[in-house]
Design an enzyme around this catalytic site. Structure first.
Site, PDB file in Angstrom:
ATOM      1  N   CYS B  82      32.404  13.353  36.560  1.00  0.00           N
ATOM      2  CA  CYS B  82      33.242  14.393  35.950  1.00  0.00           C
ATOM      3  C   CYS B  82      34.233  14.947  36.964  1.00  0.00           C
ATOM      4  O   CYS B  82      35.071  14.183  37.464  1.00  0.00           O
ATOM      5  CB  CYS B  82      32.369  15.475  35.323  1.00  0.00           C
ATOM      6  SG  CYS B  82      33.264  16.560  34.201  1.00  0.00           S
ATOM      7  N   HIS B 184      29.718  12.287  31.604  1.00  0.00           N
ATOM      8  CA  HIS B 184      28.460  12.633  32.257  1.00  0.00           C
ATOM      9  C   HIS B 184      27.405  11.595  31.913  1.00  0.00           C
ATOM     10  O   HIS B 184      26.828  11.637  30.825  1.00  0.00           O
ATOM     11  CB  HIS B 184      27.984  14.007  31.773  1.00  0.00           C
ATOM     12  CG  HIS B 184      28.758  15.145  32.341  1.00  0.00           C
ATOM     13  ND1 HIS B 184      28.383  15.779  33.498  1.00  0.00           N
ATOM     14  CD2 HIS B 184      29.896  15.745  31.914  1.00  0.00           C
ATOM     15  CE1 HIS B 184      29.257  16.750  33.756  1.00  0.00           C
ATOM     16  NE2 HIS B 184      30.177  16.743  32.826  1.00  0.00           N
ATOM     17  N   GLU B 186      24.493  11.422  32.945  1.00  0.00           N
ATOM     18  CA  GLU B 186      23.175  12.048  32.844  1.00  0.00           C
ATOM     19  C   GLU B 186      23.007  12.803  31.531  1.00  0.00           C
ATOM     20  O   GLU B 186      21.920  13.296  31.234  1.00  0.00           O
ATOM     21  CB  GLU B 186      22.943  12.986  34.044  1.00  0.00           C
ATOM     22  CG  GLU B 186      23.635  14.336  33.981  1.00  0.00           C
ATOM     23  CD  GLU B 186      25.137  14.299  34.275  1.00  0.00           C
ATOM     24  OE1 GLU B 186      25.710  13.192  34.378  1.00  0.00           O
ATOM     25  OE2 GLU B 186      25.736  15.389  34.414  1.00  0.00           O
TER      26      GLU B 186
END
Lengths: 251, 203, 380
Positions: B82, B184, B186
């Site tokens: 990001c 992202h 994750e």
């Protein structure tokens, strides 16, 4: 193309997860109950995001809430927004450090711009979700108990002027009723707003979710209906919506 | 395998740690310390918030030269996530003009269109142009979670794959040991976890 | 001979339910009625209500109708509508149940406080309790005496006050999947009450209590139905408000909450997911559990049916809730029940055993467990 999202909202009250109906809370179960009936690892594929709100009346005990959040989000790999009772940058930091990817701010937004601007300055605009609770055309803060002196339209303008990442619009009148979303008001707001909009309040089943998703410029549909979406109901709802051409990720 | 996450004060470190553990990376260090960062096999540069604030914090901790040494000289693999990805580029126009770490040629600007609402938040598709390392064994079109108001573009070929939000922008790039994802990983369910796994295994 | 139990294709009502019927689609009569309600022209029924009320409306400030209430959402709704929408002068009546719950008492107080004339009837508890106990043992109805009194004591009071019109809430038979014989009748009679609501058993219970030898007819005053003569002398008319407008118990909850001070429990119950209905007495949970043992469906199935029919949840969603809540032995209340009935646990369990449908249940570790899976066709 940017997808729409299905968001599940967990309402937390003094150590329990609750069913809310017109902002009156019914304690349902603690985190063990939630883990038994909502195996988030298993159903995470039916969800795009999770919102966890501390709706405890009175002393919100943000530390206890944070501990729960930490436990809850262990194996979940989707964005999580958490909030309720955030009064300082420290409160926000506590949540960010314990699993929140975004924070949800409600009453503090009305009370003054400073806190939100501080959080935005530190974590970025996209990390703040403004939660707006309304009934008819009036806006309420403090768990829906205190009417403020701005109309819904005025308040949304105000929130946008501060600058937040998303707006979580919640109908107090429809909350927990299973009547479906407040379509008329939502359509008005989508016409006015320039910030991604999450709609909430009234969605009890897949038909309601779909109807909400079919409103133009709605970014995400949320439900906090803990009873109605137990077990396989969320995955089924997602499948139903995808089969009916909703623009959702096919996980 | 030791993975270090650069802790310069901005970034959703917890989720990244959680994701690394899911892909069986147990030796994780979260640090701004030169020795600890140099002792790692892979580096992750997270980031959430303002470019200018991030560069200021990075410079204050001398991380710009530390990372330059690790990435450009030691050629250790680095993944920017990001804002972290944007920091690896040359510059950003967020706030005032700010220089980035300059490891790849890429510049960051705000989304310009009045047809879209910003921030760009939610899941959007990345079109995988070539079989690249980040997306090894993955399908051609994949959804990932984005949340940003600024985007990176580049005039060079840095192994980029694009996403579209009225305009095309860089969703990810990979150039030798340097990789970045605007999204992202994750927070993108299995798609994201697979990208992280590919980074850890193939870089 | 192989027998089969099945579930309504729309809600989760079971074929075991007394007086239930199913149509060609597999929809039970409650769901058929739901469809009819949606398509009906209610204005003619509304006109019938207006005529009925015009006939009985008091012209000299007297009470002109009676509304039996418990403090819960349904009675409160009816009283509210009659008073505030239709300008009637209702007298609300509550027959005190045994083992009343604190929240029930609070709701009744709140209802009265919101502005109603009210009579609170206590039937002689010594008699009530005994009738309840015999009802529990002889018919598997744990509060049989009270079920009787909410009709008989109310009617007796109506007769004494010369208030001829009694508005009960809903006809549960029509709304929830029982007998549809009164679907299109505004008024009903004592014969229907005895035959359907009490399932024709009350004389048997009376015989048993008379057999005890220490109970006189005078003791049973509040539990006797009036004679035909007494009824026609006052011109008593019994009706259900649900005949005159589309009954919607969630709507009732909202009105009661907004206008009559109704509060909910802040926790749910062990046997259902709602917290805003049936909060007046501890024996209700036992009543619901006996229903479960007799027929295979409990309180959660009932509540789920209401939610499905009003469009709040789908049948599939409801199955999860029924599986979670229906099979619920009222563990926390057992001591209360034993003390109330003055029975030992063995005696109490023996009564439950008597009513458990052995085709559908088997005992495991002392607790009855269903042999069937919710909504899965089951043959025996």
């Amino acid at each position: 193309m940017l997808r729409q999202r299905i968001i599940f909202t967990l309402i937390y009250d003094s150590g329990f997860f609750s069913q809310s109906r017109n902002f009156r809370l019914q304690k349902v179960g603690d985190i063990t109950w939630l883990e038994d009936n909502y195996k988030f690892q298993d159903i995470a594929f039916s969800l795009d995001e999770l919102v966890v709100l501390n709706a405890t009346r009175g002393n919100k005990n943000i530390l206890k809430f944070t501990r729960m959040l930490n436990q809850l989000v262990g194996d979940v790999y989707i964005p999580i927004a958490a909030g309720g009772g955030i009064k300082s940058l420290n409160d926000a930091k506590l949540l960010f450090d314990n699993g929140a990817d975004k924070v949800v701010i409600n009453s503090a937004l009305y009370k003054g711009q400073a806190l939100v601007k501080e959080i935005v300055g530190h974590y970025g605009k996209q990390s703040v979700v403004a939660s707006v609770d309304y009934k008819n055309n009036d806006v309420y803060i403090n768990n829906g108990t205190e009417k403020i002196d701005m109309s819904l339209q005025e308040y949304i303008d105000y929130v946008e002027s501060i600058g937040v990442g998303e707006i979580y619009l919640n109908s107090i009148e429809k909350d927990g009723t299973g009547f479906g979303y407040d379509i008329d008001t939502i359509k008005q707001v989508t016409g006015q707003v320039n910030t991604p909009l999450i709609i909430a309040g009234g969605a009890g089943n897949e038909h309601h979710l779909m109807k909400g998703a079919n409103i133009k410029n709605v970014s995400a549909v949320a439900t906090a209906n803990l009873f109605n979406f137990m077990g396989d109901s969320l995955p089924n709802a997602r499948e139903y919506m995808i089969n009916n051409d909703c623009n959702l990720v096919k996980w | 395998m030791k993975v270090a996450i650069v802790d310069y004060g901005m970034g959703n470190i917890r989720s990244i740690v959680s994701a690394l553990k899911y892909i069986d990376i147990q030796d994780i260090v979260v640090s701004a310390n030169e020795q600890e960062l140099k002792g790692a096999d892979k580096i992750i540069l997270p980031g959430v918030g303002s470019f200018a604030a991030a560069m200021k914090l990075i410079k204050n901790k001398n991380l710009d030269s530390i990372l330059n040494e690790i990435v450009m000289h030691q050629k250790k693999p680095v993944l920017g996530i990001c804002l972290g990805m944007q920091l690896l580029g040359s510059s950003s126009s967020e706030g005032d003009f700010n220089k980035g770490l300059g490891f790849v040629d890429g510049s960051v600007d705000i989304f310009n269109s009045d047809k879209i609402i910003i921030p760009h938040v939610g899941y959007n598709q990345v079109s995988i142009e070539k079989p690249l390392r980040l997306y090894r064994n993955m399908r051609d079109v994949l959804d990932f979670y984005f949340v940003h108001s600024y985007k990176m573009t580049s005039n060079s070929s840095i192994g980029q794959n694009l996403c579209q939000y009225d305009e095309d922008f860089i969703a990810s790039f990979e150039l030798e040991n340097i990789a970045g994802t605007q999204f992202h990983p994750e927070l993108s369910q299995m798609n994201g976890l697979n990208v992280m796994k590919n980074f850890v295994e193939l870089f | 001979m192989i027998k089969k139990i099945s579930w309504c294709k729309n809600c989760l009502n079971m074929s075991t339910r007394p007086r239930i019927t199913f149509d060609g689609k597999g929809y039970c009569n409650a769901c058929q009625w739901m469809e009819e309600k949606e398509n009906m022209d209610w204005s003619s029924r509304g006109d019938e209500l207006t005529s009925l009320l015009d006939k009985f409306k008091s012209t000299n400030g007297n009470f002109d109708c009676i509304v039996p209430v418990s403090g819960g959402k349904d009675g409160s709704y009816v009283a509210h509508q009659l008073k505030h929408k239709h300008g009637m002068n209702p007298l609300a009546i509550t027959v005190k149940p045994a083992l009343s719950l604190e929240i029930g008492d609070q709701n009744l107080t709140n209802f009265i406080q919101s502005g109603y004339n009210h009579i609170h009837i206590s039937c002689n508890p010594l008699i009530l309790d005994r009738l309840n106990k015999y009802g529990f043992i002889e018919k598997g109805f744990p509060y049989y005496g009270w079920m009787l009194a909410i009709m008989t004591a109310v009617i007796k009071t109506a007769a004494n006050f010369k208030i001829p019109l009694i508005f009960y809430g809903e006809d549960g038979e029509v709304e929830y999947g029982g007998s549809t014989e009164n679907k299109n009748n505004a008024l009903y009679d004592v014969e229907y009450m005895k035959r359907v609501y009490l399932e024709g058993g009350h004389e048997k219970i009376f015989d048993r209590i008379r057999g005890d030898g220490d109970v006189s007819e005078a003791d049973l005053a509040f539990f006797k139905f009036p004679t035909e003569d007494e009824i026609s002398e006052v011109g008593l008319s019994f009706t259900h408000y649900s005949y005159f407008e589309a009954w919607d118990s969630y709507r009732n909850y909202i009105v009661a909450k907004d206008h009559c001070g109704l509060i909910e429990k802040d926790e749910g119950s062990h046997d259902t997911f709602t917290n805003f209905s049936q909060n007046d007495q501890a024996l209700y949970a036992l009543h619901a559990y006996l229903m479960y043992l007799k027929f295979g469906f409990g309180r959660a199935t009932q509540d789920a049916g209401i939610e499905i029919r009003r469009g709040a949840m789908t049948r599939d969603q409801a199955i999860n809730l029924v599986k979670m809540y229906d099979n619920s032995y009222p563990e926390e209340l057992i001591e209360t029940y034993l003390a109330y009935y003055q029975m030992t646990k063995n005696e109490f369990d023996a009564v439950l055993d008597k009513y458990a449908n052995k085709d559908l249940f088997e005992k495991n570790d002392g607790v009855w467990q269903p042999k069937f899976d919710v909504a899965q066709e089951f043959s025996y």
